[in-house]
Design a protein around this motif. Structure first.
Motif, PDB file in Angstrom:
ATOM      1  N   PHE A   1      93.850  93.695  28.575  1.00 12.89           N
ATOM      2  CA  PHE A   1      94.257  92.889  29.732  1.00 12.89           C
ATOM      3  C   PHE A   1      93.689  93.385  31.057  1.00 12.89           C
ATOM      4  O   PHE A   1      93.371  92.605  31.928  1.00 12.89           O
ATOM      5  N   LYS A   2      93.606  94.704  31.221  1.00 12.33           N
ATOM      6  CA  LYS A   2      93.133  95.290  32.484  1.00 12.33           C
ATOM      7  C   LYS A   2      93.853  94.600  33.649  1.00 12.33           C
ATOM      8  O   LYS A   2      93.269  93.902  34.464  1.00 12.33           O
ATOM      9  N   GLN A   3      95.172  94.799  33.688  1.00  7.08           N
ATOM     10  CA  GLN A   3      96.038  94.091  34.631  1.00  7.08           C
ATOM     11  C   GLN A   3      95.668  94.408  36.078  1.00  7.08           C
ATOM     12  O   GLN A   3      95.268  95.531  36.388  1.00  7.08           O
ATOM     13  N   PRO A   4      95.839  93.422  36.980  1.00  9.22           N
ATOM     14  CA  PRO A   4      95.503  93.663  38.399  1.00  9.22           C
ATOM     15  C   PRO A   4      96.334  94.800  38.984  1.00  9.22           C
ATOM     16  O   PRO A   4      97.534  94.875  38.738  1.00  9.22           O
ATOM     17  N   GLY A   5      95.652  95.686  39.705  1.00 11.81           N
ATOM     18  CA  GLY A   5      96.356  96.768  40.402  1.00 11.81           C
ATOM     19  C   GLY A   5      96.753  97.939  39.528  1.00 11.81           C
ATOM     20  O   GLY A   5      96.741  99.071  39.986  1.00 11.81           O
ATOM     21  N   ILE A   6      97.097  97.681  38.249  1.00 15.80           N
ATOM     22  CA  ILE A   6      97.590  98.781  37.400  1.00 15.80           C
ATOM     23  C   ILE A   6      96.753  99.004  36.149  1.00 15.80           C
ATOM     24  O   ILE A   6      97.005  99.943  35.404  1.00 15.80           O
TER      25      ILE A   6
ATOM     26  N   VAL B   1      83.988  90.836  24.421  1.00 17.86           N
ATOM     27  CA  VAL B   1      83.880  89.480  24.953  1.00 17.86           C
ATOM     28  C   VAL B   1      84.677  89.367  26.251  1.00 17.86           C
ATOM     29  O   VAL B   1      85.894  89.614  26.261  1.00 17.86           O
ATOM     30  N   ALA B   2      84.006  88.972  27.337  1.00 20.33           N
ATOM     31  CA  ALA B   2      84.693  88.776  28.617  1.00 20.33           C
ATOM     32  C   ALA B   2      85.398  87.422  28.604  1.00 20.33           C
ATOM     33  O   ALA B   2      84.743  86.381  28.514  1.00 20.33           O
ATOM     34  N   LEU B   3      86.726  87.438  28.664  1.00 22.25           N
ATOM     35  CA  LEU B   3      87.486  86.180  28.695  1.00 22.25           C
ATOM     36  C   LEU B   3      87.714  85.720  30.127  1.00 22.25           C
ATOM     37  O   LEU B   3      88.162  84.599  30.366  1.00 22.25           O
ATOM     38  N   GLU B   4      87.421  86.605  31.072  1.00 21.23           N
ATOM     39  CA  GLU B   4      87.415  86.288  32.503  1.00 21.23           C
ATOM     40  C   GLU B   4      86.217  87.037  33.062  1.00 21.23           C
ATOM     41  O   GLU B   4      85.741  87.983  32.442  1.00 21.23           O
ATOM     42  N   ASP B   5      85.734  86.646  34.229  1.00 21.50           N
ATOM     43  CA  ASP B   5      84.625  87.375  34.833  1.00 21.50           C
ATOM     44  C   ASP B   5      85.007  88.854  34.977  1.00 21.50           C
ATOM     45  O   ASP B   5      86.107  89.163  35.443  1.00 21.50           O
ATOM     46  N   ALA B   6      84.113  89.738  34.571  1.00 24.63           N
ATOM     47  CA  ALA B   6      84.329  91.175  34.753  1.00 24.63           C
ATOM     48  C   ALA B   6      83.412  91.638  35.886  1.00 24.63           C
ATOM     49  O   ALA B   6      82.193  91.449  35.809  1.00 24.63           O
ATOM     50  N   THR B   7      84.005  92.207  36.933  1.00 27.26           N
ATOM     51  CA  THR B   7      83.256  92.595  38.130  1.00 27.26           C
ATOM     52  C   THR B   7      83.459  94.084  38.392  1.00 27.26           C
ATOM     53  O   THR B   7      84.309  94.727  37.774  1.00 27.26           O
TER      54      THR B   7
ATOM     55  N   PRO C   1      76.735  99.877  36.104  1.00 29.36           N
ATOM     56  CA  PRO C   1      77.777  98.876  35.861  1.00 29.36           C
ATOM     57  C   PRO C   1      77.204  97.641  35.179  1.00 29.36           C
ATOM     58  O   PRO C   1      76.049  97.285  35.409  1.00 29.36           O
ATOM     59  N   LEU C   2      78.007  97.011  34.321  1.00 28.07           N
ATOM     60  CA  LEU C   2      77.584  95.775  33.672  1.00 28.07           C
ATOM     61  C   LEU C   2      78.573  94.657  33.972  1.00 28.07           C
ATOM     62  O   LEU C   2      79.377  94.279  33.117  1.00 28.07           O
ATOM     63  N   PRO C   3      78.539  94.127  35.197  1.00 28.57           N
ATOM     64  CA  PRO C   3      79.369  92.954  35.457  1.00 28.57           C
ATOM     65  C   PRO C   3      78.898  91.810  34.558  1.00 28.57           C
ATOM     66  O   PRO C   3      77.708  91.728  34.231  1.00 28.57           O
ATOM     67  N   ILE C   4      79.822  90.950  34.158  1.00 23.69           N
ATOM     68  CA  ILE C   4      79.462  89.877  33.218  1.00 23.69           C
ATOM     69  C   ILE C   4      80.408  88.701  33.434  1.00 23.69           C
ATOM     70  O   ILE C   4      81.578  88.901  33.778  1.00 23.69           O
ATOM     71  N   SER C   5      79.881  87.494  33.261  1.00 26.14           N
ATOM     72  CA  SER C   5      80.703  86.302  33.478  1.00 26.14           C
ATOM     73  C   SER C   5      81.550  86.003  32.247  1.00 26.14           C
ATOM     74  O   SER C   5      81.243  86.453  31.137  1.00 26.14           O
ATOM     75  N   GLN C   6      82.576  85.166  32.479  1.00 23.87           N
ATOM     76  CA  GLN C   6      83.424  84.700  31.383  1.00 23.87           C
ATOM     77  C   GLN C   6      82.550  84.158  30.255  1.00 23.87           C
ATOM     78  O   GLN C   6      81.586  83.422  30.497  1.00 23.87           O
TER      79      GLN C   6
ATOM     80  N   HIS D   1      90.641  90.116  31.454  1.00 20.01           N
ATOM     81  CA  HIS D   1      90.931  90.022  30.028  1.00 20.01           C
ATOM     82  C   HIS D   1      89.644  90.103  29.204  1.00 20.01           C
ATOM     83  O   HIS D   1      88.609  89.548  29.583  1.00 20.01           O
ATOM     84  N   ALA D   2      89.741  90.793  28.073  1.00 20.56           N
ATOM     85  CA  ALA D   2      88.611  90.878  27.140  1.00 20.56           C
ATOM     86  C   ALA D   2      89.149  90.882  25.719  1.00 20.56           C
ATOM     87  O   ALA D   2      90.249  91.385  25.456  1.00 20.56           O
ATOM     88  N   PHE D   3      88.374  90.306  24.808  1.00 22.15           N
ATOM     89  CA  PHE D   3      88.666  90.436  23.379  1.00 22.15           C
ATOM     90  C   PHE D   3      87.549  91.269  22.790  1.00 22.15           C
ATOM     91  O   PHE D   3      86.364  91.018  23.045  1.00 22.15           O
TER      92      PHE D   3
END
Length: 291
Positions: A144-149, A175-181, A229-234, A258-260
């Motif tokens: 999940f990599k929750q926001p802030g925590i 797999v990036a389920l949301e943009d990873a920045t 760094p490897l930012p990646i889109s959803q 989020h990632a699976f």
């Protein structure tokens, strides 16, 4: 989805990772995110499960190790929480969907949505392009990599936790389920760091010891300037060699990441270590990636 070229496969062999943007569609990503919300809505937090997931070594040993819940999660769908989200009694201090760190380790086997994604024809085709002859799926996680925590994941090699003889038989699909920045905790890699073996192993401890697992060897001090760094889109997929060194930083942003992710082993001429925390069970032998 982009067709994978020989040039990309050569790049993977050289770097130890490969970014494939837009491998999965937005619809596929949404189906996974929606399904995980359904799973969380039905989640019962077991009273004994005050399992804080952390990658700082002692905490990892203490929290994961003392917890049979973790050790027996290989053939189940189980919940692992961020630090400080539950009180001593196991009650939520924040909304429960914001409290989960990860769900593992058998979504690929028991959940229809994640099973379909894991064994999708494009994943199987990619396996064949990579020359995998008898790939089996050993584990899966929703992170999940929750926001802030959403905590940092210190530099590591996946083969530390998933050891094989010989090495070089583990492959991660992330797999990036949301943009990873960079702001919300994308992955960072040391290119070419997959060629010198591993320096640390997490193994099952002898029965009767206080922790269920222990570390053998140690992680070297890596030079931070070597990580890229490897930012990646959803929908993007990152292929991760089992011995490449990678990490992610704390998510200090206001958006989740989020990632699976699932790991595959080339089972041909390979032995899975009996000392790994994760073991196939009679209920769930490692399933073939190819269907």
């Amino acid at each position: 989805m982009a067709f994978v070229t020989q040039h990309q496969i050569q790049k993977f062999r050289k770097d130890g990772f490969l970014v494939l943007e837009h491998f999965f569609t937005a619809e596929e990503c949404d189906s996974m995110r929606n399904q995980i919300q359904r799973i969380i809505a039905e989640m019962e937090v077991p009273p004994h499960c005050r399992t804080e997931f952390s990658t700082k070594e002692e905490e990892q040993l203490q929290a994961q190790g003392s917890s049979d819940y973790f050790l027996t999660s290989g053939d189940k769908i189980r919940f692992f929480f961020e630090k400080g989200v539950l009180d001593e009694r196991g009650n939520f201090l924040i909304p429960k969907e914001k409290s989960v760190s990860k769900i593992g380790h058998a979504l690929h086997a028991y959940d229809p949505v994640f099973k379909q994604i894991t064994h999708s024809s494009k994943v199987q085709e990619l396996g064949r392009k990579l020359g995998l002859e008898r790939p089996v799926v050993v584990q899966s996680m929703y992170i999940f990599k929750q926001p802030g925590i959403g905590g940092e994941v210190t530099p590591h090699q996946d083969a530390t936790f998933l050891h094989t003889e010989p090495l070089g038989r583990i492959l991660g699909f992330w797999v990036a389920l949301e943009d990873a920045t960079r702001e919300n905790g994308c992955l960072w890699f040391i290119p070419g760091s997959h060629t010198s073996g591993i320096t640390r192993r997490m193994v099952r401890a002898a029965s009767g010891t206080s922790t269920c697992v222990e570390f053998v060897g140690s992680e070297p001090a890596y030079d931070n300037s070597q990580f890229i760094p490897l930012p990646i889109s959803q929908g993007g997929l990152i292929l991760i060699h089992g011995e490449v060194v990678h990490k992610s930083e704390l998510n200090s942003s206001e958006s989740s990441r989020h990632a699976f992710t699932f790991h595959v082993m080339e089972a041909k001429d390979t032995s899975w270590s009996k000392e790994n925390w994760l073991q196939p069970t009679p209920e769930l032998p490692f399933p073939s990636l190819y269907t």
